[in-house]
Design a protein around this motif. Structure first.
Motif, PDB file in Angstrom:
ATOM      1  N   GLN A  30      78.639 -19.730 -10.907  1.00 35.87           N
ATOM      2  CA  GLN A  30      78.035 -20.956 -11.369  1.00 35.87           C
ATOM      3  C   GLN A  30      78.132 -22.022 -10.284  1.00 35.87           C
ATOM      4  N   VAL A  31      77.093 -22.830 -10.179  1.00 36.30           N
ATOM      5  CA  VAL A  31      77.063 -23.934  -9.241  1.00 36.30           C
ATOM      6  C   VAL A  31      77.479 -25.206  -9.974  1.00 36.30           C
ATOM      7  N   GLN A  32      78.434 -25.916  -9.408  1.00 38.73           N
ATOM      8  CA  GLN A  32      78.873 -27.181  -9.975  1.00 38.73           C
ATOM      9  C   GLN A  32      78.434 -28.324  -9.073  1.00 38.73           C
ATOM     10  N   LEU A  33      77.905 -29.370  -9.688  1.00 38.88           N
ATOM     11  CA  LEU A  33      77.394 -30.525  -8.967  1.00 38.88           C
ATOM     12  C   LEU A  33      78.087 -31.787  -9.453  1.00 38.88           C
ATOM     13  N   VAL A  34      78.514 -32.623  -8.528  1.00 34.47           N
ATOM     14  CA  VAL A  34      79.187 -33.866  -8.864  1.00 34.47           C
ATOM     15  C   VAL A  34      78.546 -35.011  -8.099  1.00 34.47           C
ATOM     16  N   GLU A  35      77.937 -35.945  -8.835  1.00 37.34           N
ATOM     17  CA  GLU A  35      77.296 -37.100  -8.221  1.00 37.34           C
ATOM     18  C   GLU A  35      78.281 -38.248  -8.064  1.00 37.34           C
ATOM     19  N   SER A  36      78.010 -39.106  -7.096  1.00 41.27           N
ATOM     20  CA  SER A  36      78.793 -40.311  -6.892  1.00 41.27           C
ATOM     21  C   SER A  36      77.934 -41.337  -6.164  1.00 41.27           C
ATOM     22  N   GLY A  37      78.373 -42.588  -6.171  1.00 42.27           N
ATOM     23  CA  GLY A  37      77.686 -43.632  -5.433  1.00 42.27           C
ATOM     24  C   GLY A  37      76.884 -44.600  -6.266  1.00 42.27           C
ATOM     25  N   GLY A  38      76.793 -44.381  -7.566  1.00 45.59           N
ATOM     26  CA  GLY A  38      76.055 -45.295  -8.419  1.00 45.59           C
ATOM     27  C   GLY A  38      76.793 -46.606  -8.592  1.00 45.59           C
ATOM     28  N   GLY A  39      76.094 -47.583  -9.162  1.00 43.70           N
ATOM     29  CA  GLY A  39      76.704 -48.882  -9.376  1.00 43.70           C
ATOM     30  C   GLY A  39      75.690 -49.924  -9.765  1.00 43.70           C
ATOM     31  N   LEU A  40      76.123 -51.171  -9.731  1.00 41.94           N
ATOM     32  CA  LEU A  40      75.287 -52.310 -10.075  1.00 41.94           C
ATOM     33  C   LEU A  40      74.897 -53.058  -8.813  1.00 41.94           C
ATOM     34  N   VAL A  41      73.607 -53.248  -8.624  1.00 40.99           N
ATOM     35  CA  VAL A  41      73.103 -53.980  -7.467  1.00 40.99           C
ATOM     36  C   VAL A  41      71.998 -54.932  -7.900  1.00 40.99           C
ATOM     37  N   GLN A  42      71.749 -55.936  -7.075  1.00 41.46           N
ATOM     38  CA  GLN A  42      70.657 -56.854  -7.327  1.00 41.46           C
ATOM     39  C   GLN A  42      69.361 -56.303  -6.746  1.00 41.46           C
ATOM     40  N   ALA A  43      68.252 -56.764  -7.273  1.00 45.02           N
ATOM     41  CA  ALA A  43      66.959 -56.336  -6.767  1.00 45.02           C
ATOM     42  C   ALA A  43      66.873 -56.565  -5.262  1.00 45.02           C
ATOM     43  N   GLY A  44      66.355 -55.563  -4.566  1.00 45.19           N
ATOM     44  CA  GLY A  44      66.260 -55.629  -3.121  1.00 45.19           C
ATOM     45  C   GLY A  44      67.430 -54.990  -2.409  1.00 45.19           C
ATOM     46  N   GLY A  45      68.451 -54.634  -3.150  1.00 42.56           N
ATOM     47  CA  GLY A  45      69.630 -54.027  -2.569  1.00 42.56           C
ATOM     48  C   GLY A  45      69.476 -52.539  -2.339  1.00 42.56           C
ATOM     49  N   SER A  46      70.551 -51.927  -1.849  1.00 42.28           N
ATOM     50  CA  SER A  46      70.529 -50.511  -1.508  1.00 42.28           C
ATOM     51  C   SER A  46      71.747 -49.794  -2.057  1.00 42.28           C
ATOM     52  N   LEU A  47      71.585 -48.512  -2.297  1.00 38.25           N
ATOM     53  CA  LEU A  47      72.670 -47.633  -2.700  1.00 38.25           C
ATOM     54  C   LEU A  47      72.441 -46.270  -2.066  1.00 38.25           C
ATOM     55  N   ARG A  48      73.528 -45.563  -1.815  1.00 36.71           N
ATOM     56  CA  ARG A  48      73.440 -44.197  -1.333  1.00 36.71           C
ATOM     57  C   ARG A  48      74.189 -43.293  -2.290  1.00 36.71           C
ATOM     58  N   LEU A  49      73.465 -42.402  -2.928  1.00 33.60           N
ATOM     59  CA  LEU A  49      74.058 -41.454  -3.844  1.00 33.60           C
ATOM     60  C   LEU A  49      74.412 -40.166  -3.111  1.00 33.60           C
ATOM     61  N   SER A  50      75.503 -39.553  -3.527  1.00 28.71           N
ATOM     62  CA  SER A  50      75.929 -38.287  -2.958  1.00 28.71           C
ATOM     63  C   SER A  50      76.079 -37.263  -4.065  1.00 28.71           C
ATOM     64  N   CYS A  51      75.845 -36.026  -3.729  1.00 32.65           N
ATOM     65  CA  CYS A  51      76.008 -34.924  -4.669  1.00 32.65           C
ATOM     66  C   CYS A  51      76.737 -33.803  -3.961  1.00 32.65           C
ATOM     67  N   ALA A  52      77.959 -33.558  -4.387  1.00 30.23           N
ATOM     68  CA  ALA A  52      78.755 -32.480  -3.823  1.00 30.23           C
ATOM     69  C   ALA A  52      78.551 -31.227  -4.652  1.00 30.23           C
ATOM     70  N   ALA A  53      78.225 -30.136  -4.001  1.00 30.53           N
ATOM     71  CA  ALA A  53      77.895 -28.898  -4.689  1.00 30.53           C
ATOM     72  C   ALA A  53      78.832 -27.770  -4.305  1.00 30.53           C
ATOM     73  N   SER A  54      79.153 -26.959  -5.285  1.00 32.74           N
ATOM     74  CA  SER A  54      79.872 -25.722  -5.021  1.00 32.74           C
ATOM     75  C   SER A  54      78.849 -24.614  -4.840  1.00 32.74           C
ATOM     76  N   GLY A  55      79.305 -23.475  -4.367  1.00 36.91           N
ATOM     77  CA  GLY A  55      78.390 -22.367  -4.190  1.00 36.91           C
ATOM     78  C   GLY A  55      78.548 -21.703  -2.840  1.00 36.91           C
ATOM     79  N   ARG A  56      78.377 -20.421  -2.836  1.00 34.51           N
ATOM     80  CA  ARG A  56      78.541 -19.660  -1.609  1.00 34.51           C
ATOM     81  C   ARG A  56      77.366 -19.810  -0.652  1.00 34.51           C
ATOM     82  N   THR A  57      76.200 -20.044  -1.224  1.00 36.60           N
ATOM     83  CA  THR A  57      74.991 -20.116  -0.417  1.00 36.60           C
ATOM     84  C   THR A  57      74.228 -21.410  -0.660  1.00 36.60           C
ATOM     85  N   PHE A  58      74.899 -22.529  -0.484  1.00 37.19           N
ATOM     86  CA  PHE A  58      74.279 -23.830  -0.706  1.00 37.19           C
ATOM     87  C   PHE A  58      73.023 -24.003   0.134  1.00 37.19           C
ATOM     88  N   SER A  59      73.055 -23.500   1.341  1.00 37.08           N
ATOM     89  CA  SER A  59      71.921 -23.667   2.234  1.00 37.08           C
ATOM     90  C   SER A  59      70.662 -22.971   1.726  1.00 37.08           C
TER      91      SER A  59
END
Length: 124
Positions: A1-30
């Protein structure tokens, strides 16, 4: 099974930026096609972006194209979503998804595994 964990969300004002990340398990992610989806309150989950195995090809709808950029670091089993010029309409829970077989990149039903999501709230 592949497990995915997101991070990086939050509260921002209009015009702002965020970078989300997703860490994945798995033998053949590529070998996985990876995607980002979002779901706003009272709305259906919608496609945001997808990236192919090598990272050489990306897909995104017009609603985010030019503002959002998907990328991946296969050596780290991680996919990213850089979000710039955020607007209140971008407010949603953002989900990372993996397609381990190889299907249509923009279809929810073609993804095999999903993360729990991370909240992105953009205030006006």
């Amino acid at each position: 099974q592949v497990q995915l964990v997101e991070s990086g969300g939050g509260l921002v004002q209009a015009g702002g930026s965020l970078r989300l990340s997703c860490a994945a398990s798995g033998r053949t992610f590529s070998s996985y096609r990876m995607g980002w989806f979002r779901q706003a309150p009272g709305k259906e989950r919608e496609f945001v972006a997808a990236i192919m195995r090598s990272g050489s090809t990306t897909v995104a709808p017009d609603s985010v194209k030019g503002r959002f950029t998907i990328s991946r670091a296969n050596a780290k089993n991680t996919v990213y979503l850089q979000m710039n010029s955020l607007q209140p309409e971008d407010t949603a829970v953002y989900y990372c998804a993996a397609d381990t077989i190889g299907r249509f990149a923009s279809r929810l039903g073609d993804y095999d595994y999903w993360g729990q999501g991370t909240q992105v709230t953009v205030s006006s």
